[in-house]
Design an enzyme around this catalytic site. Structure first.
Site, PDB file in Angstrom:
ATOM      1  N   SER A  90      27.379  21.582  26.800  1.00 16.06           N
ATOM      2  CA  SER A  90      28.146  22.039  25.647  1.00 16.06           C
ATOM      3  C   SER A  90      27.350  23.067  24.844  1.00 16.06           C
ATOM      4  O   SER A  90      27.916  23.763  24.008  1.00 16.06           O
ATOM      5  CB  SER A  90      28.542  20.851  24.765  1.00 16.06           C
ATOM      6  OG  SER A  90      27.409  20.065  24.490  1.00 16.06           O
ATOM      7  N   ASN A 133      19.704  16.784  31.927  1.00 14.45           N
ATOM      8  CA  ASN A 133      20.113  15.497  32.479  1.00 14.45           C
ATOM      9  C   ASN A 133      18.911  14.595  32.671  1.00 14.45           C
ATOM     10  O   ASN A 133      17.803  15.047  32.959  1.00 14.45           O
ATOM     11  CB  ASN A 133      20.845  15.695  33.811  1.00 14.45           C
ATOM     12  CG  ASN A 133      22.183  16.384  33.600  1.00 14.45           C
ATOM     13  OD1 ASN A 133      22.638  16.477  32.468  1.00 14.45           O
ATOM     14  ND2 ASN A 133      22.781  16.856  34.668  1.00 14.45           N
ATOM     15  N   HIS A 148      14.831  16.436  28.767  1.00 16.16           N
ATOM     16  CA  HIS A 148      15.103  15.201  28.018  1.00 16.16           C
ATOM     17  C   HIS A 148      14.563  13.954  28.690  1.00 16.16           C
ATOM     18  O   HIS A 148      14.992  12.846  28.391  1.00 16.16           O
ATOM     19  CB  HIS A 148      16.612  15.061  27.779  1.00 16.16           C
ATOM     20  CG  HIS A 148      17.150  16.097  26.839  1.00 16.16           C
ATOM     21  ND1 HIS A 148      18.484  16.333  26.655  1.00 16.16           N
ATOM     22  CD2 HIS A 148      16.504  16.957  26.015  1.00 16.16           C
ATOM     23  CE1 HIS A 148      18.660  17.307  25.764  1.00 16.16           C
ATOM     24  NE2 HIS A 148      17.465  17.708  25.368  1.00 16.16           N
ATOM     25  N   PRO A 156      34.417  23.906  32.337  1.00 14.82           N
ATOM     26  CA  PRO A 156      35.878  23.932  32.199  1.00 14.82           C
ATOM     27  C   PRO A 156      36.351  24.250  30.781  1.00 14.82           C
ATOM     28  O   PRO A 156      37.495  24.648  30.584  1.00 14.82           O
ATOM     29  CB  PRO A 156      36.320  22.519  32.613  1.00 14.82           C
ATOM     30  CG  PRO A 156      35.104  21.717  32.826  1.00 14.82           C
ATOM     31  CD  PRO A 156      33.909  22.605  32.782  1.00 14.82           C
ATOM     32  N   ALA A 181      31.683  22.191  37.969  1.00 16.61           N
ATOM     33  CA  ALA A 181      30.394  22.706  38.425  1.00 16.61           C
ATOM     34  C   ALA A 181      30.387  23.046  39.915  1.00 16.61           C
ATOM     35  O   ALA A 181      29.920  24.125  40.310  1.00 16.61           O
ATOM     36  CB  ALA A 181      29.300  21.683  38.115  1.00 16.61           C
ATOM     37  N   TYR A 210      20.427   1.462  28.140  1.00 18.65           N
ATOM     38  CA  TYR A 210      19.768   2.261  29.167  1.00 18.65           C
ATOM     39  C   TYR A 210      19.803   1.581  30.529  1.00 18.65           C
ATOM     40  O   TYR A 210      19.953   2.233  31.565  1.00 18.65           O
ATOM     41  CB  TYR A 210      18.327   2.611  28.761  1.00 18.65           C
ATOM     42  CG  TYR A 210      18.317   3.812  27.853  1.00 18.65           C
ATOM     43  CD1 TYR A 210      18.425   5.089  28.383  1.00 18.65           C
ATOM     44  CD2 TYR A 210      18.290   3.671  26.476  1.00 18.65           C
ATOM     45  CE1 TYR A 210      18.480   6.195  27.558  1.00 18.65           C
ATOM     46  CE2 TYR A 210      18.342   4.759  25.643  1.00 18.65           C
ATOM     47  CZ  TYR A 210      18.432   6.024  26.192  1.00 18.65           C
ATOM     48  OH  TYR A 210      18.507   7.123  25.383  1.00 18.65           O
TER      49      TYR A 210
HETATM   50  P1  NAD Z   1      27.556  17.139  26.783  1.00 20.14           P
HETATM   51  O1  NAD Z   1      28.094  15.789  27.101  1.00 20.14           O
HETATM   52  O2  NAD Z   1      27.336  17.543  25.381  1.00 20.14           O
HETATM   53  O3  NAD Z   1      28.497  18.248  27.415  1.00 20.14           O
HETATM   54  C1  NAD Z   1      28.967  18.197  28.704  1.00 20.14           C
HETATM   55  C2  NAD Z   1      29.625  19.518  29.038  1.00 20.14           C
HETATM   56  O4  NAD Z   1      30.067  19.460  30.387  1.00 20.14           O
HETATM   57  C3  NAD Z   1      30.853  19.861  28.175  1.00 20.14           C
HETATM   58  O5  NAD Z   1      30.708  21.170  27.681  1.00 20.14           O
HETATM   59  C4  NAD Z   1      32.021  19.765  29.170  1.00 20.14           C
HETATM   60  O6  NAD Z   1      33.019  20.729  28.893  1.00 20.14           O
HETATM   61  C5  NAD Z   1      31.329  20.080  30.483  1.00 20.14           C
HETATM   62  N1  NAD Z   1      31.968  19.546  31.676  1.00 20.14           N
HETATM   63  C6  NAD Z   1      32.813  18.485  31.794  1.00 20.14           C
HETATM   64  N2  NAD Z   1      33.165  18.319  33.087  1.00 20.14           N
HETATM   65  C7  NAD Z   1      32.516  19.264  33.799  1.00 20.14           C
HETATM   66  C8  NAD Z   1      32.472  19.603  35.183  1.00 20.14           C
HETATM   67  N3  NAD Z   1      33.150  18.906  36.117  1.00 20.14           N
HETATM   68  N4  NAD Z   1      31.701  20.638  35.554  1.00 20.14           N
HETATM   69  C9  NAD Z   1      31.004  21.356  34.644  1.00 20.14           C
HETATM   70  N5  NAD Z   1      31.031  21.088  33.333  1.00 20.14           N
HETATM   71  C10 NAD Z   1      31.773  20.056  32.914  1.00 20.14           C
HETATM   72  O7  NAD Z   1      26.243  17.231  27.650  1.00 20.14           O
HETATM   73  P2  NAD Z   1      24.901  18.056  27.458  1.00 20.14           P
HETATM   74  O8  NAD Z   1      25.232  19.412  26.933  1.00 20.14           O
HETATM   75  O9  NAD Z   1      24.173  17.941  28.719  1.00 20.14           O
HETATM   76  O10 NAD Z   1      24.050  17.324  26.326  1.00 20.14           O
HETATM   77  C11 NAD Z   1      24.190  16.045  25.899  1.00 20.14           C
HETATM   78  C12 NAD Z   1      23.029  15.107  26.043  1.00 20.14           C
HETATM   79  O11 NAD Z   1      23.474  14.055  26.844  1.00 20.14           O
HETATM   80  C13 NAD Z   1      21.771  15.562  26.680  1.00 20.14           C
HETATM   81  O12 NAD Z   1      20.762  15.242  25.796  1.00 20.14           O
HETATM   82  C14 NAD Z   1      21.581  14.696  27.939  1.00 20.14           C
HETATM   83  O13 NAD Z   1      20.240  14.265  28.019  1.00 20.14           O
HETATM   84  C15 NAD Z   1      22.468  13.531  27.703  1.00 20.14           C
HETATM   85  N6  NAD Z   1      23.224  12.989  28.844  1.00 20.14           N
HETATM   86  C16 NAD Z   1      22.783  13.117  30.115  1.00 20.14           C
HETATM   87  C17 NAD Z   1      23.538  12.622  31.169  1.00 20.14           C
HETATM   88  C18 NAD Z   1      23.022  12.738  32.576  1.00 20.14           C
HETATM   89  O14 NAD Z   1      21.819  12.717  32.766  1.00 20.14           O
HETATM   90  N7  NAD Z   1      23.880  12.866  33.570  1.00 20.14           N
HETATM   91  C19 NAD Z   1      24.748  12.019  30.931  1.00 20.14           C
HETATM   92  C20 NAD Z   1      25.192  11.897  29.595  1.00 20.14           C
HETATM   93  C21 NAD Z   1      24.402  12.397  28.567  1.00 20.14           C
END
Ligand code: NAD
Ligand code: ZN
Length: 240
Positions: free
Chosen positions: A188, A100, A117, A213, A230, A64
């Site tokens: 996802s 996020n 989360h 995407p 996005a 973390y």
């Molecule tokens: P995920 O990693 O499961 O999915 C990410 C999604 O984003 C995929 O469907 C992918 O196709 C899509 N993607 C990839 N590039 C993209 C872009 N440029 N624009 C738009 N979409 C794009 O993530 P999730 O569904 O948010 O869930 C996973 C878990 O991961 C959550 O519990 C979250 O808390 C945690 N997480 C958070 C962060 C963060 O805070 N930024 C980062 C990693 C994981």
């Protein structure tokens, strides 16, 4: 596309759900991509679970702390800013729900954000449950001591197997039930409630727009799927 832009502009209620994809253009990896380098041999469950934390709190904290350092170096991107602008123009119309944990929506200026989360820029005391910001990543003591009672603190995030914060969850359900337009961006959509929030909007006759995407389970019933990143997708929908 024109109809979707129009409905978005006129909707009295808009609910937005964002996931890791929205922060990708800020250089923050999605969960799948976060399993790299030092951490490649772990699955998310082996790091982001109460069992993992009980087994080795320092290791979980190191993961973390590294992600935290990444987050505070990162900047909100155009997608975060477009969502903040949308709220600013029509504060009463929009609720932003995010999976996020990076805090970038707030840093971009969004004020009405429900974090499903938690937030990895904060720690939570295991004893008194109060939260505190993590502070300077270079001098972090792991686990950080609670500023109120001195007990060890844990990351203020929701781990696998834990419940989501009920107030955020309720606000999310109400927002998606009432929404005339639901926007689902960069998730996802395989875990709950991400999987079912937009379905509520669809069942009430609302419009569901997805920006991703890749195809997701949501694509089957979304009225419009923008197969793009996005910020590109949001500017197509929102730019004048
Ligand atoms: P995920 O990693 O499961 O999915 C990410 C999604 O984003 C995929 O469907 C992918 O196709 C899509 N993607 C990839 N590039 C993209 C872009 N440029 N624009 C738009 N979409 C794009 O993530 P999730 O569904 O948010 O869930 C996973 C878990 O991961 C959550 O519990 C979250 O808390 C945690 N997480 C958070 C962060 C963060 O805070 N930024 C980062 C990693 C994981
Ligand atoms: Zn405490």
């Amino acid at each position: 596309m024109r109809a979707a832009r129009d409905r978005l502009r006129r909707a009295a209620r808009v609910a937005v759900l964002t996931g890791a994809g929205v922060s990708k253009e800020s250089g923050i990896p999605t969960f799948r991509e976060a399993q790299t380098g030092l951490w490649a041999r772990f699955s998310p469950e082996e790091l982001a679970s109460p069992q993992a934390y009980r087994r080795d709190p320092e290791q979980v904290w190191r993961w973390y702390a590294e992600r935290y350092r990444n987050c505070i170096r990162a900047e909100p991107n155009r997608a975060h800013r477009l969502l903040a602008d949308l709220e600013m123009r029509r504060p009463e119309a929009l609720l932003l729900v995010t999976q996020n944990v990076d805090g970038l929506h707030a840093r971009a200026g969004s004020q009405r954000v429900q974090e499903l989360h938690g937030n990895l820029t904060q720690a939570r005391c295991e004893r008194c449950q109060r939260t505190a910001p993590l502070g300077d990543p270079d001098t972090l003591e792991l686990p950080p001591p609670c500023p109120h009672c001195g007990s060890p603190m844990r990351p203020n995030v929701v781990w696998f197997g834990e419940n989501l914060p009920s107030s955020a969850l309720e606000a999310a359900y109400v927002a998606f039930l009432e929404a005339e337009v639901a926007l689902v961006i960069g998730t996802s959509g395989v875990v709950e409630p991400a999987a079912s929030l937009a379905r509520l909007t669809a069942q009430q006759g609302g419009l569901v727009i997805e920006i991703n995407p890749e195809a997701t389970p949501l694509s089957a019933y979304a009225n419009l799927s923008l197969r793009t990143g996005a910020s590109e997708g949001l500017s197509r929908l929102l730019d004048d």
